[in-house]
Design an enzyme around this catalytic site. Sequence first.
Site, PDB file in Angstrom:
ATOM      1  CG  ASP A   2     -15.168 -19.538  -9.774  1.00 20.74           C
ATOM      2  OD1 ASP A   2     -13.698 -19.768 -10.189  1.00 20.74           O
ATOM      3  OD2 ASP A   2     -15.771 -20.001  -8.978  1.00 20.74           O
ATOM      4  CG  ASP A  13     -10.574 -21.814  -8.039  1.00 20.85           C
ATOM      5  OD1 ASP A  13     -11.192 -20.886  -8.528  1.00 20.85           O
ATOM      6  OD2 ASP A  13      -9.457 -22.043  -8.293  1.00 20.85           O
ATOM      7  CG  HIS A  26      -5.419  -2.437  -0.418  1.00 22.72           C
ATOM      8  ND1 HIS A  26      -4.577  -2.053  -1.508  1.00 22.72           N
ATOM      9  CD2 HIS A  26      -5.000  -1.527   0.550  1.00 22.72           C
ATOM     10  CE1 HIS A  26      -3.589  -0.854  -0.994  1.00 22.72           C
ATOM     11  NE2 HIS A  26      -3.993  -0.932  -0.016  1.00 22.72           N
ATOM     12  CG  ASP A  39      -9.806 -19.254 -13.349  1.00 23.44           C
ATOM     13  OD1 ASP A  39     -10.247 -20.365 -13.310  1.00 23.44           O
ATOM     14  OD2 ASP A  39      -9.938 -18.462 -12.522  1.00 23.44           O
ATOM     15  CB  VAL A  60     -10.175 -17.629  -7.080  1.00 15.10           C
ATOM     16  CG1 VAL A  60      -9.054 -16.767  -7.510  1.00 15.10           C
ATOM     17  CG2 VAL A  60     -10.151 -18.407  -5.723  1.00 15.10           C
ATOM     18  CG  ASP A 115      -5.933  -3.248  -4.333  1.00 17.22           C
ATOM     19  OD1 ASP A 115      -6.839  -2.581  -3.666  1.00 17.22           O
ATOM     20  OD2 ASP A 115      -4.770  -3.206  -3.963  1.00 17.22           O
ATOM     21  CB  SER A 134      -1.142   0.087   1.278  1.00 17.19           C
ATOM     22  OG  SER A 134      -1.953   0.928   0.936  1.00 17.19           O
TER      23      SER A 134
END
Length: 595
Positions: free
Chosen positions: A272, A279, A506, A275, A281, A460, A205
């Site tokens: 999801d 999962d 983040h 990719d 993500v 983020d 950050s």
Amino acid sequence: MRHSLFTTPLALAVATSAATLEDLCTVENVQSALPADGTILGIDLLPDTVTAAAVYNASTGGGMMKRQAGGSTSSATYSYCNVTVSYTHTGKNDTIPVIFALPQPSDFKNRFYLGGGGGFSLSSSATGGLSYGAASGATSAGYDAFNNAYDAKVLYGNGSINWDATYAFGYTALGELTSIGKPLSQAFYGSGNGTKLYTYFEGCSDGGREGMSQVQRWGEEYDGVVAGAPAFRFAQQQVTHVLSSAIEHTMDYYPPPCALKKIVNATIDACDSLDGRTDGVVSRTDLCMLNFNLSSIVGEAYYCAAQSSTSLGFGFSKRQAGPAGSTTSYQPAQNGTVNANDIAVAQGIYDGLFNSQGQRAYVGWQIGSELSDATTTWDNDTNSWALSIPSTGGEYVTKFVQLLNLDNLSDLEGVTYDTLVDWMNTGMIRYMDSLQTTLPDLRPFQSSGGKLLHYHGESDPSIPSASSVHYWQSVRSIMYANATDEEAQEAMSDWYQFYLIPGYAHCGSNSLQPNGPAPQDNMATIIDWVENGIKPSHLNATVSSGDYAGEVQKLCQWPQRPKWSGNSTDFECETDEASIESWTYTFDAFKLPVY
Ligand SMILES: *[C@@H]1O[C@H](CO)[C@@H](O)[C@H](O)[C@H]1NC(C)=O
Ligand SMILES: *[C@@H]1O[C@H](CO)[C@@H](O)[C@H](O)[C@H]1NC(C)=O
Ligand SMILES: *[C@@H]1O[C@H](CO)[C@@H](O)[C@H](O)[C@H]1NC(C)=O
Ligand SMILES: *[C@@H]1O[C@H](CO)[C@@H](O)[C@H](O)[C@H]1NC(C)=O
Ligand SMILES: *[C@@H]1O[C@H](CO)[C@@H](O)[C@H](O)[C@H]1NC(C)=O
Ligand SMILES: *[C@@H]1O[C@H](CO)[C@@H](O)[C@H](O)[C@H]1NC(C)=O
Ligand SMILES: *[C@@H]1O[C@H](CO)[C@@H](O)[C@H](O)[C@H]1NC(C)=O
Ligand SMILES: *[C@@H]1O[C@H](CO)[C@@H](O)[C@H](O)[C@H]1NC(C)=O
Ligand SMILES: *[C@@H]1O[C@H](CO)[C@@H](O)[C@H](O)[C@H]1NC(C)=O
Ligand SMILES: *[C@@H]1O[C@H](CO)[C@@H](O)[C@H](O)[C@H]1NC(C)=O
Ligand SMILES: *[C@@H]1O[C@H](CO)[C@@H](O)[C@H](O)[C@H]1NC(C)=O
Ligand SMILES: *[C@@H]1O[C@H](CO)[C@@H](O)[C@H](O)[C@H]1NC(C)=O
């Protein structure tokens, strides 16, 4: 005032035998170890200010990533010499107290380490290096940074910028701390005899920005830097925190927070699998951006129970609010369906800022990231949702652009997208060589052998991950102007590696994509690279929850992108031109180049 390394025999005497912490941790030894006047240009140490006291078996330490991972998991304790000393800038009559933690001699591994802070705070902890066998330090930066955030000090009063504090926070205070701390450490242990002192910086950050500031301005001083989600391109970054509110204000539509949460959840669900693996993500937000139409969420139902919620300040604190930048507010139960206005707000935020000519000013957060800045506030009097300007952005505008000593904008009357671009332009030019922190010519760092690990959570919601990609691309185009992409990537990989972390938020894991991987060993990786010449080809990142808990994923080095194929146990790293293109921006709303 004049002193030298050799006026006191103690440092030499103790160096010759196996010294103990008690032997070394004395005012006399520290005074004799101070760099002599004239050895660091423009800096004079004040030996009379030295204090030194041994601290035994302290359960402190733990580097930055260990703290982020929820505190040091080990019960390790450290014994070290707690040193304080002040210095002055030649002829300036200022006094800058600094603090150092020097590990007991048996723990010292010829390393010096600085940890970054966050928000507008420099780190006030000097003990972050102990777990690495490193001496380390912290600085008051000339504005009592141990007790003050820089934003509380940037103005002396309306219209009057504290430039000393601004440059100190921007980069000089940390660079000076390192240039004092290195010779001090070497002389303290009596190792100033040509033994290499490996020097590291680690932060995320604003700490990531601080790391980049050191790479850019004090490159020769550092051997290894780990910079996460840097809050750099400071003017664009900070004004972007006003964008969500500006969109709502322009549309005169203030979405129920639950509608935006539903949009984020539905986007994650929809993207999801793009990719190659379902999962939870979104490892490829680029494929999501290219293939998913947010409008398809219109009509989906949402429900959120009534609550008194606490929203996080994401590092840049809401200063008028409670501890750790949090704010508490009441929300009634929300039961409805996503409408086209909700989608338009979300789409505008993910698209990023354009001026009225349609020229791009900045990037947005990647699609599927939380829309925290857009959170509206419930007005009990009118029974409706109302504007809530994040002070992360609002305070930047009032203090740094308008130069008014106010903690936030009170409203957005008369503010258009062009106003936001003007604010960015003013901030960029005014703080170009202090806060902007985007110098792309890193030759001093690179040619002295420095190694840079740069990472960014792909989801983020505070600092857009594309802002990191843009910096990598700026360095590539400035330093390898004539090289082909392949040549440039290969050459950069030898000293500057950049990683996007799938699903990560983040500087921490993402509660909406908790099954994503998180790197645990960045310092071990950079130490291995610097000290043993082991160049990483990927970062190891561990999944901590869900069906794949315990899995170690090999994060792909930018510009390669992850893709699962078939039943592979790890993703493959592919080069996908369309994806890279989707991360590539030109900021034609500005006349000056934006690095
Ligand atoms: C620190 O811990 C070590 C090991 O447990 C012990 O021998 C030593 O006495 C402790 N020192 C102090 C000052 O407590
Ligand atoms: C280090 O020394 C300073 C100055 O004496 C003191 O204020 C501080 O509390 C000490 N820190 C520790 C951990 O002992
Ligand atoms: C330096 O600052 C001190 C107070 O911090 C003040 O007493 C002294 O007069 C100043 N010296 C000069 C030369 O300005
Ligand atoms: C600074 O300016 C703001 C806005 O005009 C005003 O509200 C505030 O009172 C001023 N502060 C001082 C100390 O003059
Ligand atoms: C230099 O310092 C290191 C660390 O204290 C020590 O191990 C080494 O023997 C010293 N070398 C010489 C030549 O004095
Ligand atoms: C979004 O998903 C999270 C779980 O990931 C859940 O806790 C939350 O209630 C969902 N919000 C909405 C509005 O659906
Ligand atoms: C997304 O869908 C909406 C509604 O069907 C449509 O108007 C819009 O053009 C689509 N956007 C893209 C980029 O295809
Ligand atoms: C939300 O509203 C719908 C339609 O009015 C209703 O059927 C449903 O029970 C409500 N849900 C909750 C949790 O109140
Ligand atoms: C708004 O109304 C709710 C429900 O009546 C109450 O719990 C809450 O304290 C009120 N908030 C404010 C700021 O008055
Ligand atoms: C790129 O090539 C041009 C023309 O040959 C040369 O002038 C320039 O110095 C080169 N730039 C770099 C970064 O090598
Ligand atoms: C990743 O983990 C593997 C297996 O433990 C190890 O061999 C490798 O060195 C690690 N790589 C990095 C960059 O940490
Ligand atoms: C993956 O493995 C499962 C179980 O072994 C199998 O049923 C499935 O067909 C495999 N999928 C692919 C794409 O190979």
